[in-house]
Design an enzyme around this catalytic site. Sequence first.
Site, mmCIF file in Angstrom:
data_model
loop_
_atom_site.group_PDB
_atom_site.id
_atom_site.type_symbol
_atom_site.label_atom_id
_atom_site.label_comp_id
_atom_site.label_asym_id
_atom_site.label_seq_id
_atom_site.Cartn_x
_atom_site.Cartn_y
_atom_site.Cartn_z
ATOM 1 C CE1 TYR A 71 -2.491 -14.391 7.175
ATOM 2 C CE2 TYR A 71 -1.475 -15.094 4.950
ATOM 3 C CZ TYR A 71 -1.253 -14.705 6.743
ATOM 4 O OH TYR A 71 -0.516 -16.139 7.477
ATOM 5 C CG PHE A 226 7.001 -13.018 12.063
ATOM 6 C CD1 PHE A 226 5.709 -12.550 10.566
ATOM 7 C CD2 PHE A 226 5.930 -12.866 12.929
ATOM 8 C CE1 PHE A 226 4.317 -11.492 11.597
ATOM 9 C CE2 PHE A 226 5.138 -12.183 13.783
ATOM 10 C CZ PHE A 226 4.179 -12.087 12.588
ATOM 11 N N PRO A 227 10.216 -14.783 8.550
ATOM 12 C CG PRO A 227 10.395 -14.520 6.014
ATOM 13 C CD PRO A 227 9.171 -14.633 7.176
HETATM 14 N N1 LIG Z 1 1.384 -19.572 10.244
HETATM 15 C C1 LIG Z 1 1.551 -18.074 10.964
HETATM 16 O O1 LIG Z 1 1.274 -18.215 12.017
HETATM 17 C C2 LIG Z 1 1.676 -17.268 9.921
HETATM 18 C C3 LIG Z 1 1.951 -15.452 10.834
HETATM 19 C C4 LIG Z 1 2.537 -14.819 10.151
HETATM 20 C C5 LIG Z 1 2.596 -14.575 8.479
HETATM 21 N N2 LIG Z 1 2.694 -15.881 8.321
HETATM 22 C C6 LIG Z 1 3.109 -16.580 6.965
HETATM 23 O O2 LIG Z 1 4.614 -16.081 6.796
HETATM 24 C C7 LIG Z 1 4.758 -14.785 6.073
HETATM 25 C C8 LIG Z 1 5.594 -13.849 6.378
HETATM 26 O O3 LIG Z 1 5.442 -13.540 7.379
HETATM 27 P P1 LIG Z 1 4.929 -11.626 6.747
HETATM 28 O O4 LIG Z 1 4.687 -11.020 5.512
HETATM 29 O O5 LIG Z 1 3.997 -11.348 8.085
HETATM 30 O O6 LIG Z 1 6.596 -11.002 7.750
HETATM 31 P P2 LIG Z 1 8.256 -10.604 6.803
HETATM 32 O O7 LIG Z 1 8.451 -12.015 5.570
HETATM 33 O O8 LIG Z 1 9.061 -11.369 7.899
HETATM 34 O O9 LIG Z 1 8.511 -9.342 6.627
HETATM 35 C C9 LIG Z 1 7.325 -9.044 6.082
HETATM 36 C C10 LIG Z 1 7.685 -7.642 6.276
HETATM 37 O O10 LIG Z 1 9.234 -6.715 5.759
HETATM 38 C C11 LIG Z 1 9.394 -5.868 4.296
HETATM 39 N N3 LIG Z 1 10.506 -6.649 3.186
HETATM 40 C C12 LIG Z 1 9.926 -8.055 3.097
HETATM 41 N N4 LIG Z 1 10.666 -7.808 1.807
HETATM 42 C C13 LIG Z 1 11.802 -7.432 1.758
HETATM 43 C C14 LIG Z 1 13.087 -6.184 1.219
HETATM 44 N N5 LIG Z 1 13.553 -7.369 0.505
HETATM 45 N N6 LIG Z 1 13.800 -5.384 1.785
HETATM 46 C C15 LIG Z 1 12.812 -4.631 1.963
HETATM 47 N N7 LIG Z 1 11.782 -4.705 3.285
HETATM 48 C C16 LIG Z 1 11.326 -5.987 2.958
HETATM 49 C C17 LIG Z 1 7.386 -5.962 4.075
HETATM 50 O O11 LIG Z 1 7.244 -4.612 3.578
HETATM 51 P P3 LIG Z 1 7.562 -4.572 1.593
HETATM 52 O O12 LIG Z 1 5.665 -5.061 1.752
HETATM 53 O O13 LIG Z 1 7.708 -2.648 2.145
HETATM 54 O O14 LIG Z 1 8.297 -5.249 1.529
HETATM 55 C C18 LIG Z 1 7.405 -6.186 5.010
HETATM 56 O O15 LIG Z 1 7.313 -4.923 6.622
HETATM 57 C C19 LIG Z 1 3.028 -14.028 5.740
HETATM 58 O O16 LIG Z 1 2.896 -13.019 4.520
HETATM 59 C C20 LIG Z 1 1.921 -14.768 5.383
HETATM 60 O O17 LIG Z 1 1.874 -15.991 4.576
HETATM 61 C C21 LIG Z 1 2.305 -17.317 9.252
#
Ligand SMILES: NC(=O)c1ccc[n+]([C@@H]2O[C@H](COP(=O)([O-])OP(=O)(O)OC[C@H]3O[C@@H](n4cnc5c(N)ncnc54)[C@H](OP(=O)(O)O)[C@@H]3O)[C@@H](O)[C@H]2O)c1
Length: 314
Positions: A71, A226-227
Amino acid sequence: MTPLDGSSTDTTVTGVPRPGGPGVLAGTTISRIGYGAMQLERLHGDRSAAIALLRLAVELGVDHIDTAQFYGDGLVNGLIRDALRPADGVLVVSKVGADPNPGGRIPLRAAQRPEQLRASVEDNLRSLGVDRVPVVNLRRLDTGPGLRPEGDQLVDIDDQLAVMTAMRDEGKIGAIGLSSVTLDGLRRAMPVGIVCVQNAYSLVARADEDMLGLCLSEGIAWVPYFPLGGAFPGLPKVTGEPAVHAAAQSLGSTPSQVGLAWLLHHAPNVLLIPGTADPDHLQANVAAGTLALDDATLATLDAVPTRSADVPLG
Ligand SMILES: NC(=O)c1ccc[n+]([C@@H]2O[C@H](COP(=O)([O-])OP(=O)(O)OC[C@H]3O[C@@H](n4cnc5c(N)ncnc54)[C@H](OP(=O)(O)O)[C@@H]3O)[C@@H](O)[C@H]2O)c1
């Protein structure tokens, strides 16, 4: 009884009520709503905002943070090192299986070979400034969005588990999790002791329901990435689902909060790591832990059709 570290089941070590209530990861009680740090890469130009966001997470009762060396090519781990203190009692979880690829179409490349897994753990120890990473996910490339392994990156999971367990024996990692793994891969790995699975999963992408069920029966935490459907275009988004909007309107909440609350209601072994670079969204995500979903709302949300998250990224 309150443990000697000051934590209790209902509050964090710093005395904050646990958002989402208590959950367990690697034998440690943590808040069910944690934080995924990947989105902090977007704050690369504003280090103080990124540190403030991490401090806010701790103040709100988050004590589980997900990260990776790739990251921001060590940037996010460095932010965590600088923002957190041991007294915060935060369980940091990292992952190996990919290396940074700055400037690439997507900023990571596969690094699945056993010697690469070991080197990546060493990188994490250095950038996080710790002697041991409490939990490390072996990030396979078997399923979910993004890369697939080719050539010498096609590595048998048993060879990878051998080096992961060796590093656990050496004390470099506290516990082992899996990510982007198939049901068969999980079954093969379980004998070494797997504490969590991190696959792409949300209200609108529930292909891994059987794996979640196996994790529940085996006492393994289910920590969906990606929750909300992630930030990449093309992935199914929780906020794109009309039933989620309808529920949010009747509950006086936001669609994202409904998506997170549904996950918490769906199974008791679910731990959340939603990602955000926005302090208001962080507060909203933590507040989703107080959202009660009645049986009728849950039934409506359960009936939302599932879509595939197996899409190329970038
Ligand atoms: N194991 C793996 O391979 C893997 C892969 C990917 C990710 N991950 C981990 O999983 C975590 C979560 O995944 P992610 O961050 O990619 O996706 P996510 O949590 O599904 O979604 C993040 C997106 O949603 C937006 N968001 C978040 N809270 C919000 C809210 N309350 N209202 C409106 N929009 C909102 C964020 O934008 P804003 O910043 O504008 O809020 C961002 O665009 C990552 O941060 C990482 O630590 C692990």
